[in-house]
Design a protein around this motif. Structure first.
Motif, PDB file in Angstrom:
ATOM      1  N   UNK A 181      53.718 -48.836 -71.934  1.00 12.81           N
ATOM      2  CA  UNK A 181      53.604 -49.724 -70.780  1.00 12.81           C
ATOM      3  C   UNK A 181      54.613 -49.279 -69.728  1.00 12.81           C
ATOM      4  N   UNK A 182      54.134 -49.103 -68.504  1.00 13.82           N
ATOM      5  CA  UNK A 182      55.005 -48.683 -67.400  1.00 13.82           C
ATOM      6  C   UNK A 182      54.875 -49.696 -66.260  1.00 13.82           C
ATOM      7  N   UNK A 183      55.851 -49.717 -65.338  1.00  7.73           N
ATOM      8  CA  UNK A 183      55.641 -50.520 -64.132  1.00  7.73           C
ATOM      9  C   UNK A 183      54.289 -50.137 -63.512  1.00  7.73           C
ATOM     10  N   UNK A 184      53.529 -51.117 -63.046  1.00 11.38           N
ATOM     11  CA  UNK A 184      52.128 -50.798 -62.726  1.00 11.38           C
ATOM     12  C   UNK A 184      51.995 -49.815 -61.573  1.00 11.38           C
ATOM     13  N   UNK A 185      53.027 -49.729 -60.729  1.00  6.68           N
ATOM     14  CA  UNK A 185      52.960 -48.751 -59.640  1.00  6.68           C
ATOM     15  C   UNK A 185      53.157 -47.320 -60.154  1.00  6.68           C
ATOM     16  N   UNK A 186      53.506 -47.184 -61.422  1.00  6.03           N
ATOM     17  CA  UNK A 186      53.727 -45.850 -61.990  1.00  6.03           C
ATOM     18  C   UNK A 186      52.564 -45.392 -62.871  1.00  6.03           C
ATOM     19  N   UNK A 235      60.428 -45.702 -66.533  1.00  3.04           N
ATOM     20  CA  UNK A 235      60.940 -47.074 -66.558  1.00  3.04           C
ATOM     21  C   UNK A 235      60.127 -47.989 -67.446  1.00  3.04           C
ATOM     22  N   UNK A 236      59.365 -47.412 -68.359  1.00  2.00           N
ATOM     23  CA  UNK A 236      58.475 -48.208 -69.205  1.00  2.00           C
ATOM     24  C   UNK A 236      59.040 -48.464 -70.580  1.00  2.00           C
ATOM     25  N   UNK A 237      58.163 -48.910 -71.465  1.00  2.00           N
ATOM     26  CA  UNK A 237      58.545 -49.209 -72.836  1.00  2.00           C
ATOM     27  C   UNK A 237      57.641 -48.434 -73.794  1.00  2.00           C
ATOM     28  N   UNK A 238      58.152 -48.173 -74.994  1.00  2.00           N
ATOM     29  CA  UNK A 238      57.426 -47.343 -75.955  1.00  2.00           C
ATOM     30  C   UNK A 238      56.272 -48.076 -76.612  1.00  2.00           C
ATOM     31  N   UNK A 256      64.742 -46.322 -77.173  1.00  2.00           N
ATOM     32  CA  UNK A 256      64.616 -47.315 -76.102  1.00  2.00           C
ATOM     33  C   UNK A 256      65.782 -48.311 -76.111  1.00  2.00           C
ATOM     34  N   UNK A 290      55.904 -54.904 -55.319  1.00  2.00           N
ATOM     35  CA  UNK A 290      54.754 -54.339 -56.026  1.00  2.00           C
ATOM     36  C   UNK A 290      54.812 -54.739 -57.499  1.00  2.00           C
ATOM     37  N   UNK A 291      55.979 -54.552 -58.123  1.00  2.00           N
ATOM     38  CA  UNK A 291      56.118 -54.944 -59.531  1.00  2.00           C
ATOM     39  C   UNK A 291      56.339 -56.442 -59.670  1.00  2.00           C
ATOM     40  N   UNK A 327      62.934 -55.740 -70.607  1.00  2.00           N
ATOM     41  CA  UNK A 327      62.269 -54.638 -69.914  1.00  2.00           C
ATOM     42  C   UNK A 327      61.995 -55.014 -68.477  1.00  2.00           C
ATOM     43  N   UNK A 328      61.441 -54.051 -67.727  1.00  2.00           N
ATOM     44  CA  UNK A 328      61.019 -54.297 -66.350  1.00  2.00           C
ATOM     45  C   UNK A 328      59.499 -54.340 -66.259  1.00  2.00           C
ATOM     46  N   UNK A 329      58.814 -54.086 -67.355  1.00  2.00           N
ATOM     47  CA  UNK A 329      57.353 -54.059 -67.320  1.00  2.00           C
ATOM     48  C   UNK A 329      56.796 -55.455 -67.634  1.00  2.00           C
ATOM     49  N   UNK A 330      55.515 -55.647 -67.305  1.00  2.00           N
ATOM     50  CA  UNK A 330      54.905 -56.960 -67.512  1.00  2.00           C
ATOM     51  C   UNK A 330      54.760 -57.274 -69.008  1.00  2.00           C
ATOM     52  N   UNK A 331      54.525 -56.258 -69.814  1.00  2.00           N
ATOM     53  CA  UNK A 331      54.384 -56.449 -71.251  1.00  2.00           C
ATOM     54  C   UNK A 331      55.359 -55.548 -71.981  1.00  2.00           C
ATOM     55  N   UNK A 332      55.552 -55.824 -73.255  1.00  2.00           N
ATOM     56  CA  UNK A 332      56.412 -54.980 -74.064  1.00  2.00           C
ATOM     57  C   UNK A 332      56.735 -55.682 -75.364  1.00  2.00           C
ATOM     58  N   UNK A 335      58.676 -53.939 -77.911  1.00  2.00           N
ATOM     59  CA  UNK A 335      59.581 -53.026 -78.605  1.00  2.00           C
ATOM     60  C   UNK A 335      60.760 -53.796 -79.180  1.00  2.00           C
TER      61      UNK A 335
END
Lengths: 462, 462
Positions: free
Chosen positions: A338-343, A405-408, A425, B101-102, B179-184, B186
Motif C-alpha cells: 500500500x502506497x500513498x495514492x498519489x504514488x 512511503x508505503x507499507x509492506x 518497516x 491529495x493524500x 503509517x501515512x497510507x489509507x490502509x496498512x 503491518x
C-alpha cells in the motif's frame, strides 16, 4: 506420553479431530512459499469454555497453538506447525445477536463473513467489510487479520466495525474488551490491539460488530485508459474531488488480458489500465457523472456508466476474477503493498521495470482509492531460475512500496510471509515494542509462534 | 541534589520553566475532586529530541512525568503530582504538513485543535473531531484522551482520524507507529493503543491525521418535547431511520432553563427536552424534512428547521453553553457516561430519581446519537452534606450507566476521577491485561502514575 498427547487426553474427546485427511488439510492456508507442516493434532472447540480449557492446558504443558478460520489467508498466518495443536473455529459458528436499534451484531468467530453480511442485510443494515474471500473466509479470521476489500475506500476496514471482543488469552483466561456502545474511552484500546494480531496474542471467541444503514444500489463507472499515466491523472482527480466512491479499483493491462482470456467481457485488449468505480451515495447519479467526467478529462479512451444492479454485479465480478484469471497463467506469488495514492503510478512503473528486469509477467490490480495494490508475479515453480526471479521480484516490489512511503502489507497481513519485511518497516524501536507486547500477552511465545514476529532472546531488565 | 534537581540540571536550561506562577497554574486540569498538587518542576521541550532527552533522564533517575496539553481535561489526567516533572507540549506547536491529495495533516501535539481544523479547512478539507474544548484544547491532548464531541454520531472520534504517531517511550526511545497510507496491517495496532492512554504509556510528539472532504453547510432541526418519553421515541425513530445526522444532541429541562437563564434564546420553559439535529449530507434538505417528520410523529411540541448557516451556529452555541450555563447554578460535578442509545431515556429517568433522592439539581445534556450523556450535578461545595450527596449521586449515575450496558466514560477519560470505576468495568482479567500493558511500556510506572490505573505489586511469574 508426549506433551501434546497429554493435552489431548485431558480434553473432551468430542472436540479432538481424528480424521487424518482433515488434519492433513490443515497444513497451510492459501499462501505460497510460507513455512508449513502438518499440525500435531487438531481440536474443534464448541464453546468459549472449551477454547479456554484448551489454552489452559497448552499453556501449562507448553504446546504451541495455531488458530485457523477458513484458511483463506494469503500470508501463512494459519499454517500448520510441526507439533502444534491447531485450533479450528469452525464449530463456533453462531450469530448470537442482531440489534437493529443499536445497529450491532454479536457473532462467534467461525461464521462465514458473507453470512454476517447477509444477516445484517436481513435487518435492513450493512456490515461493510468485503474481503475478496468474503464467501469463504470467517469473521474471526477477518478480525484477526483486519481484513480489507473493495469497500474500504469509503467504509474502512474490518477493525473500523469492531466495537468489542471476547478473547481467550494464552493461559486460558477469558478477556472481554471494548463495549456495546457507540463511544467509550474506558481504559486502553485492547480491542484494536487484538484486531490484526493474527492469532499471536489470543484466540478471538466473540466479536461485537457495528452495522450501518444499507446503502442505495450503486451507480457504476468503468473507464479504460491507453496508459498508466492517464489512469494516474484520473486517480489524482478523483482523490481530490468531493466524490467519495464506494468502489475505486484499478486493473492493469496484464490483468485485463488475463480476465478477458478467462471470461470474455468485451474489454479492448489494447487498453493499458481500467478503473472500476462505484458510488452508493444518495447522489449516486450525480457522483457517477462527476467520476465519468474526471476520467474523460484525464484522457480515458472509453467511459461507461451503469445504474443497473445486475450489470454492476457483473463488473465487480470481473474485478473479483482478477486473481483467478492471473492464476491460470502459471504459478503465482501474490504481493500486497500500500502506497500513498498519489504514488500508485510510480509503484506500477517500478513493477513494470522489475518485470522487465526479471523477464516475468506481473499483473497488478487492487484498490486504487486506498493505494493498496496486489502485484501478482507469474512464474514456473518447477524452474529454479524462474522461482528465484519471482522471489527477487517480490522483494523488489515490496522495497519499492516502502521507498514510496508505503507499507509492506495493506490488508493481507504479515503471517509467515513478511516477518523480515515487518522488521524493516518497524525499525529497531518498533520491533522491540512489538516483541514487548507479544511477551506481555504470551510470555511463552506459544500462540502462532513465528507469525508476525520472530522470537527474541530473554529481555534485558529495564 | 534531589533526583528531580539532577534531571533539571542535565537538561537545556531554556526548556526549564522557572516562573513560580506558571508552575503553580499547572496544579490541575478542569476537573473537580481529583487528586492534585503543584508539580515539582515544569519543562517545555521544543523538539522531539528534547522530549526524548527529558524522558531518558527521568527514567534513569526515577522521576514521575505528567504530560500536559492545554489542561482542559475533565478527569484529572493532567493534574500535577507532588515531586513530578510536568512536561508541557505548548512549544511543540507547529503543523508540519498538509497534503490535500493524500488528505493527511501531520502535526505536533501542542497545536490547538481549532487551528488543526482551520488549517484543514484552508485546504478545502475537514478534520472532524470537535470536542467542547475545541477552541482551547490541544490535538495532543485530544489524541491522548481519544476526544469526542458533537460530530461523533456521523464522523466518529479522534482515534478514527489518527493514522500514525511519533511517541517518546518511558525510557526516552522514539517510537513511530502506524503509517501515512489509507490502509496498512503491518504489525500490531500500537497507534490506537497510545490513543486514549492518557499519558500513561508514552508522550505523543507527532500525529499523522486523516482529513475528509469538507461537508456542505448543514440543515438544522430543533425540536422541543413535553417530556422525556416523547424525546426518547424520537431518538429511537431517528436511530433506526436511514438518515445519519451530523449532530444529534439532547438537552433536558434543567439544562434548557439554565441556558435560557444565561442567554435568552426564546425556549419555552415548560418543555421537558430538546433535540438539536443537523444533517450536512448532500441531501441535507430532505434529511432535515425527515428528521423533522420523525420528531413530529413522536409527539414534539414544536419543530423548527433552518438552513441558515448563522442560525445553525447560534443553535449549536446554545448547546455549547450547556455546561457554562449549568456552572452558574452552583458548584458542579460533571459526569460522562455512555449507554446504548435505546437506553438513554432509562438513564435519564434514573438520574431524575437520583436527583430527587439526593435533593440535588442535575442537568443532563449530551450526544443522544451516541448515547453519551453528561449529567451535571449542582451542589454547594462549602456544605459537607451537599458535597457528600453530590458524590453519592455521581456514583449512582455511573452505576446506572453500567447496569444499562453502558460504559463509565464515553469521552472524558478515566484520569484520576474514575480509576475505581474502570476496575469495576474491566473486571479482574481486564484489569490485569491493562496493568500488563502498562508494565510492558512503563515498567517503573513513571508516566502519569495514578492516572487510568493504580499500580499493582510485582507481577507473579507466569
Amino acid at each position: 506420553m508426549t506433551d501434546l498427547g497429554d493435552v489431548l487426553a485431558r480434553l473432551p474427546h468430542e472436540i479432538v479431530v481424528t480424521d487424518p485427511e482433515l488434519i492433513a488439510s490443515y497444513i497451510r492456508d492459501e499462501s505460497r512459499f510460507t513455512e508449513h507442516a502438518p499440525p500435531g493434532a487438531v481440536v474443534a472447540p464448541r464453546s468459549t469454555a472449551e477454547v479456554a480449557a484448551t489454552l489452559s492446558l497448552t499453556h501449562e504443558v507448553g504446546v504451541p497453538v495455531v488458530t485457523r478460520g477458513a484458511g483463506s489467508g494469503l500470508s501463512g498466518g494459519a499454517n500448520g506447525l510441526a507439533g502444534c495443536l491447531l485450533l479450528t473455529t469452525k464449530r463456533l459458528n453462531r450469530i448470537l445477536e442482531v440489534d437493529p436499534v443499536e445497529r450491532i451484531l454479536v457473532t462467534q468467530p467461525g461464521v462465514v463473513t458473507a453470512d454476517v453480511r447477509a444477516t445484517a442485510a436481513g435487518a435492513g443494515l450493512m456490515y461493510p467489510p468485503d474481503p475478496g474471500s468474503v464467501a469463504m473466509s470467517t469473521i474471526g479470521g477477518n478480525v484477526a487479520t483486519n481484513a480489507g476489500g473493495m469497500c474500504c475506500v469509503k467504509y474502512g476496514v474490518t477493525g473500523d466495525y469492531v466495537l468489542g471482543l471476547e478473547v481467550v488469552l494464552a493461559d486460558g483466561r477469558i478477556l472481554r474488551t471494548g463495549r456495546r456502545t457507540m463511544k467509550g474511552v474506558a481504559g486502553y484500546d485492547l480491542t484494536h490491539l487484538f484486531v490484526g494480531s493474527e492469532g499471536t496474542l489470543g484466540v478471538i471467541t466473540e466479536a461485537t460488530l457495528r452495522l450501518v444503514p444499507a446503502p442505495r444500489d450503486p451507480h457504476t463507472v468503468l473507464a479504460t485508459f491507453g496508459d498508466l499515466t492517464a489512469a494516474g491523472r484520473a486517480i489524482d482527480g478523483i482523490s481530490t474531488s468531493r466524490v467519495t466512491p464506494s468502489v475505486f479499483e484499478l486493473l492493469d493491462e496484464t490483468t485485463i488480458r488475463a480476465v478477458e482470456d478467462r471470461s470474455p467481457l468485451g474489454f479492448d485488449l489494447t487498453v493499458g489500465a481500467v478503473l472500476l468505480l462505484q458510488s452508493d451515495s444518495l447522489n449516486a447519479a450525480a457522483d457517477a457523472a462527476e467520476l465519468s467526467e474526471i476520467c474523460s478529462r484525464s484522457g480515458a479512451l472509453e467511459v461507461a456508466v451503469s445504474e443497473d444492479r445486475d450489470e454492476a454485479r457483473a463488473l465487480l465480478e470481473a474485478r473479483r476474477l482478477a486473481l483467478p484469471a492471473l492464476e491460470r497463467l502459471g504459478d503465482w506469488l501474490l504481493d500486497d503493498v500500500c502506497v500513498p495514492r498519489s504514488r500508485i503510478v510510480e509503484l506500477l512503473r517500478g513493477i513494470e521495470r522489475t518485470a522487465a528486469e526479471e523477464r516475468l509477467t506481473i499483473g497488478v490490480f487492487g484498490h486504487a482509492g486506498d493505494g493498496n495494490m496486489h502485484p501478482t508475479i507469474i512464474f514456473d515453480a518447477a524452474d529454479h531460475a524462474s522461482s528465484a526471479a519471482a522471489h527477487r521480484a517480490f522483494d523488489a516490489i515490496t522495497a519499492t512500496a516502502l521507498r514510496l512511503g508505503g507499507t509492506v502489507t495493506g490488508e493481507h497481513g504479515i503471517g509467515r510471509l513478511k516477518t523480515k519485511w515487518l522488521e524493516r518497516e518497524l525499525g529497531p524501536v518498533g520491533l522491540d515494542a512489538h516483541q514487548t507486547v507479544k511477551e506481555a500477552f504470551d510470555p511463552r511465545w506459544l500462540l502462532n509462534p513465528g507469525v508476525v514476529l520472530a522470537r527474541r532472546g530473554p529481555r534485558r531488565s529495564p
